[in-house]
Design an enzyme around this catalytic site. Sequence first.
Site, PDB file in Angstrom:
ATOM      1  CE1 TYR A 134      -3.144   3.010   0.702  1.00 27.93           C
ATOM      2  CE2 TYR A 134      -2.692   2.737   3.075  1.00 27.93           C
ATOM      3  CZ  TYR A 134      -3.143   3.362   1.825  1.00 27.93           C
ATOM      4  OH  TYR A 134      -4.138   4.447   2.242  1.00 27.93           O
ATOM      5  CG  PHE A 191       4.183 -10.493  -4.546  1.00 26.06           C
ATOM      6  CD1 PHE A 191       3.899  -9.363  -4.724  1.00 26.06           C
ATOM      7  CD2 PHE A 191       5.422 -11.273  -5.055  1.00 26.06           C
ATOM      8  CE1 PHE A 191       4.606  -8.754  -6.015  1.00 26.06           C
ATOM      9  CE2 PHE A 191       5.818 -10.798  -6.168  1.00 26.06           C
ATOM     10  CZ  PHE A 191       5.701  -9.501  -6.442  1.00 26.06           C
ATOM     11  CB  SER A 194       4.831   1.945  13.409  1.00 24.49           C
ATOM     12  OG  SER A 194       3.556   2.032  14.118  1.00 24.49           O
ATOM     13  CG  PHE A 254       0.919   9.224  13.984  1.00 22.97           C
ATOM     14  CD1 PHE A 254       0.467   9.171  15.359  1.00 22.97           C
ATOM     15  CD2 PHE A 254       2.002   9.697  13.736  1.00 22.97           C
ATOM     16  CE1 PHE A 254       1.052   9.783  16.406  1.00 22.97           C
ATOM     17  CE2 PHE A 254       3.008  10.082  14.827  1.00 22.97           C
ATOM     18  CZ  PHE A 254       2.458  10.078  16.172  1.00 22.97           C
ATOM     19  CG  ASN A 256      -5.152  -0.433   9.882  1.00 26.67           C
ATOM     20  OD1 ASN A 256      -4.846  -0.527  10.831  1.00 26.67           O
ATOM     21  ND2 ASN A 256      -4.124  -0.594   8.778  1.00 26.67           N
ATOM     22  CG  LEU A 257     -12.266   3.478  11.206  1.00 26.94           C
ATOM     23  CD1 LEU A 257     -13.474   2.770  11.560  1.00 26.94           C
ATOM     24  CD2 LEU A 257     -11.962   4.826  11.999  1.00 26.94           C
ATOM     25  CE1 TYR A 313       4.043  -3.543  12.527  1.00 19.37           C
ATOM     26  CE2 TYR A 313       2.873  -1.988  14.133  1.00 19.37           C
ATOM     27  CZ  TYR A 313       3.532  -2.251  13.095  1.00 19.37           C
ATOM     28  OH  TYR A 313       3.772  -1.233  11.795  1.00 19.37           O
ATOM     29  CE  LYS A 315       7.017  -1.635  11.328  1.00 17.91           C
ATOM     30  NZ  LYS A 315       7.460  -1.266   9.999  1.00 17.91           N
TER      31      LYS A 315
END
Length: 354
Positions: free
Chosen positions: A11, A33, A124, A177, A198-199, A148, A152
């Site tokens: 993305y 992938f 992140s 963010f 995610n939202l 996770y 990071k």
Amino acid sequence: MHVLVTGGAGYIGSHTVLQLLEEGHEVSIVDNFSNSSPESIRRVNSLAGRSAHLRSVDLLNQQELTKIFADTQPDAVIHFAGLKAVGESVSEPLKYYRNNVTGTLNLLDAMEAVDCRTLVFSSSATVYGESTALPLIESTPRNATNPYGRTKLHIEEMLEELAASDPRWSIANLRYFNPVGAHTSGLIGEDPQGTPNNLMPYVAQVAIGRREKVHVFGGDYPTADGTGVRDYIHVLDLAAGHLAALKYLRESAGAHTWNLGTGTGSSVLEVIEAFARVSGKEVPYKIVERRSGDVAENYANAEKARLELGWKAEHGLEQMVEDMWRWQKGNPTGFGPIDAFGMTDEELDIFLNR
């Protein structure tokens, strides 16, 4: 420059690759992938009018990775590749440490072998953990609360120690963010595999009819409407931040850290209402219990990036939603199923140029 992008078919990676190509850089991509499709790069190449070279490689394959670096001899690396689902990281922590931390170690070894020492790392805001000292600034103590986030944080610390040990390294840790939105063409966007974590993509799938309703986790937070507030940033602004960091590193050695965010927050209900308004569709939702570990508000102070990189977010929530909806309408099932892992270079070239 010749920039190698790990996870470049994903993305954020695909939007960054497009901006790199548009600015005239040569781009090589490595991607396994696991959560992306080569179709995104086929469309990126079409939009740019020139091509990035794509290789199907896992960062855990040290031998193949080293060979790619020997073949391509990049000037710099932008590192997106990694697993990113918080919930999955809790249930499968070793998978996350192996992929994210070991994969990065393999990448650094491959870079050193060809004397490539410029790296932009996709970190992140999760490294801040549950801090309520808002807005979050780069000096806010790091206290990641899930595997996770800890991967990071471990990588950030590893890169800081590497740069301190060897002045030839130039490294950027970009803490961003909540990436949302899509390219204005509607041709590339977020295509999560399975249920979105995610939202924004979840709301989009409800609006398009793929899912019944949005579950809003918590309606009793001390915020204006009782729902959680987050700092949403347009993926195009985020991609521009990576290019600004890359430019900065050409003149500056050492390890540097920047927040990439808008500096303002939007609540869950504000996002839902914006989506309903832009799409003209009903977006049903149900308020359920809070999730463990969620905080009421989370947003950035991105002043350091403005002062040092000359970067700031340009897109507001309405534009983020408009671009996301354009992508979702034009691609209701995403890029479609393509079993790309294991494709030979020749097979990828045929696919990309079909």
